[in-house]
Design an enzyme around this catalytic site. Sequence first.
Site, mmCIF file in Angstrom:
data_model
loop_
_atom_site.group_PDB
_atom_site.id
_atom_site.type_symbol
_atom_site.label_atom_id
_atom_site.label_comp_id
_atom_site.label_asym_id
_atom_site.label_seq_id
_atom_site.Cartn_x
_atom_site.Cartn_y
_atom_site.Cartn_z
ATOM 1 N N ASP A 37 -8.323 11.193 -9.474
ATOM 2 C CA ASP A 37 -9.373 11.534 -10.442
ATOM 3 C C ASP A 37 -10.098 10.251 -10.819
ATOM 4 O O ASP A 37 -9.599 9.454 -11.620
ATOM 5 C CB ASP A 37 -8.734 12.192 -11.671
ATOM 6 N N HIS A 38 -11.279 10.042 -10.224
ATOM 7 C CA HIS A 38 -12.041 8.810 -10.443
ATOM 8 C C HIS A 38 -13.495 9.134 -10.777
ATOM 9 O O HIS A 38 -14.039 10.142 -10.329
ATOM 10 C CB HIS A 38 -12.018 7.946 -9.182
ATOM 11 N N THR A 104 -2.527 5.933 -18.214
ATOM 12 C CA THR A 104 -3.357 5.211 -19.181
ATOM 13 C C THR A 104 -4.676 4.739 -18.588
ATOM 14 O O THR A 104 -5.522 4.235 -19.309
ATOM 15 C CB THR A 104 -2.601 4.008 -19.755
ATOM 16 N N GLY A 105 -4.869 4.884 -17.278
ATOM 17 C CA GLY A 105 -6.189 4.728 -16.699
ATOM 18 C C GLY A 105 -6.607 3.305 -16.386
ATOM 19 O O GLY A 105 -5.866 2.337 -16.556
ATOM 20 N N GLU A 106 -7.858 3.199 -15.934
ATOM 21 C CA GLU A 106 -8.460 1.919 -15.559
ATOM 22 C C GLU A 106 -9.841 1.792 -16.177
ATOM 23 O O GLU A 106 -10.587 2.773 -16.285
ATOM 24 C CB GLU A 106 -8.611 1.804 -14.034
ATOM 25 N N ASN A 109 -13.050 3.347 -14.459
ATOM 26 C CA ASN A 109 -13.532 4.708 -14.681
ATOM 27 C C ASN A 109 -13.833 5.011 -16.141
ATOM 28 O O ASN A 109 -14.689 5.839 -16.444
ATOM 29 C CB ASN A 109 -12.474 5.706 -14.196
ATOM 30 N N GLY A 173 5.909 0.224 -15.288
ATOM 31 C CA GLY A 173 6.777 -0.751 -15.916
ATOM 32 C C GLY A 173 7.697 -0.080 -16.907
ATOM 33 O O GLY A 173 7.608 1.131 -17.152
ATOM 34 N N ALA A 176 6.008 2.075 -20.024
ATOM 35 C CA ALA A 176 5.401 3.335 -19.620
ATOM 36 C C ALA A 176 6.457 4.306 -19.098
ATOM 37 O O ALA A 176 6.357 5.522 -19.307
ATOM 38 C CB ALA A 176 4.330 3.087 -18.559
#
Length: 322
Positions: A37-38, A104-106, A109, A173, A176
């Site tokens: 999903d981007h 948590t995304g980037e 986006n 990590g 998360a």
Amino acid sequence: MAEYGYFLASEEFGPHDLVEQARMAEQAGFDCLWISDHYHPWNDAQGQSPFVWSVIGALAEAVSLPVETAVTCPTVRIHPAVLAQAVATSAVLLDGRFRFGIGTGEALNEHILGDHWPAAHVRMEMLEEAVAVIRRLLEGKEVTHHGEHYTVENARIYTLPDEPVPIDISGFGPQATALAARIGDGYITMAPDEELVTQFRKGGGGAKPVSGGVKVCYGPDRDAAVRRVHGLWANQLLPGELGQVLPTPRHFEQASTLVTEEMVAEQVPCGPDPEDHVAALSAFTDAGFDRAYVSQIGPDQREFFDFYRTKVLPQLKNGPSR
């Protein structure tokens, strides 16, 4: 027995190609589908980024496989109340064969509307609050919520699936992973890390499903496959938090100049040897994963699916179960 899925890359393929790949995946014997999903691809060479919820609607009509987003960020670009409606409709269309994979995304986006890109610990707080909002809405009740990060007033979803939609949490990590164990219906991570799987299970995840994925490049010429990966997906070998904080495809292209073809050859399964592909997916199941997904880089999709149907999946599925 572990399940093996195909990972649809929305960054590299348009909607028609993704649907056709899903059909080929089902015919080849894959058990399930992931779809990314981007809003942007990672770089301009990848060149695509269709709206995932439209593609999921098409997948529901095209295949009978389970589908999961891998992963959606439900915190910044789209409000969790809106995503709850998208999730509910997708689950109805797929007759309950939908899982909602989130993370948590980037910035790539999520910064597109000019919103501040928060620090990692704040993003995890937002994710936890978003999950709480989405779950309440998926119960079908009217929801009013005034939280630290989100406001919802008199919202109710009317089109709902018969069963609750599982929400899987992505993490790379310990922090998360702990969040996934506490609030997730499953766990997603992209490296065959047995320690993280153990942390998830002991931290509250128990027997909930753990899923991971790997990108490969099948082709008759291994060197050519390595060059293809380097040209299209060098970004996946960038270290640390660069993937979360770089804001545009141009920045990823600049950072990816640090990645060499030698690094790709060492870290990405490339070429025609079935054992390389079997080993890459077996690493996940050996580490305690329940599902392992694979994504083919480049245009040779039909050849890839023929190769996996005849040479790779039979070895994986006929091997010893955990």
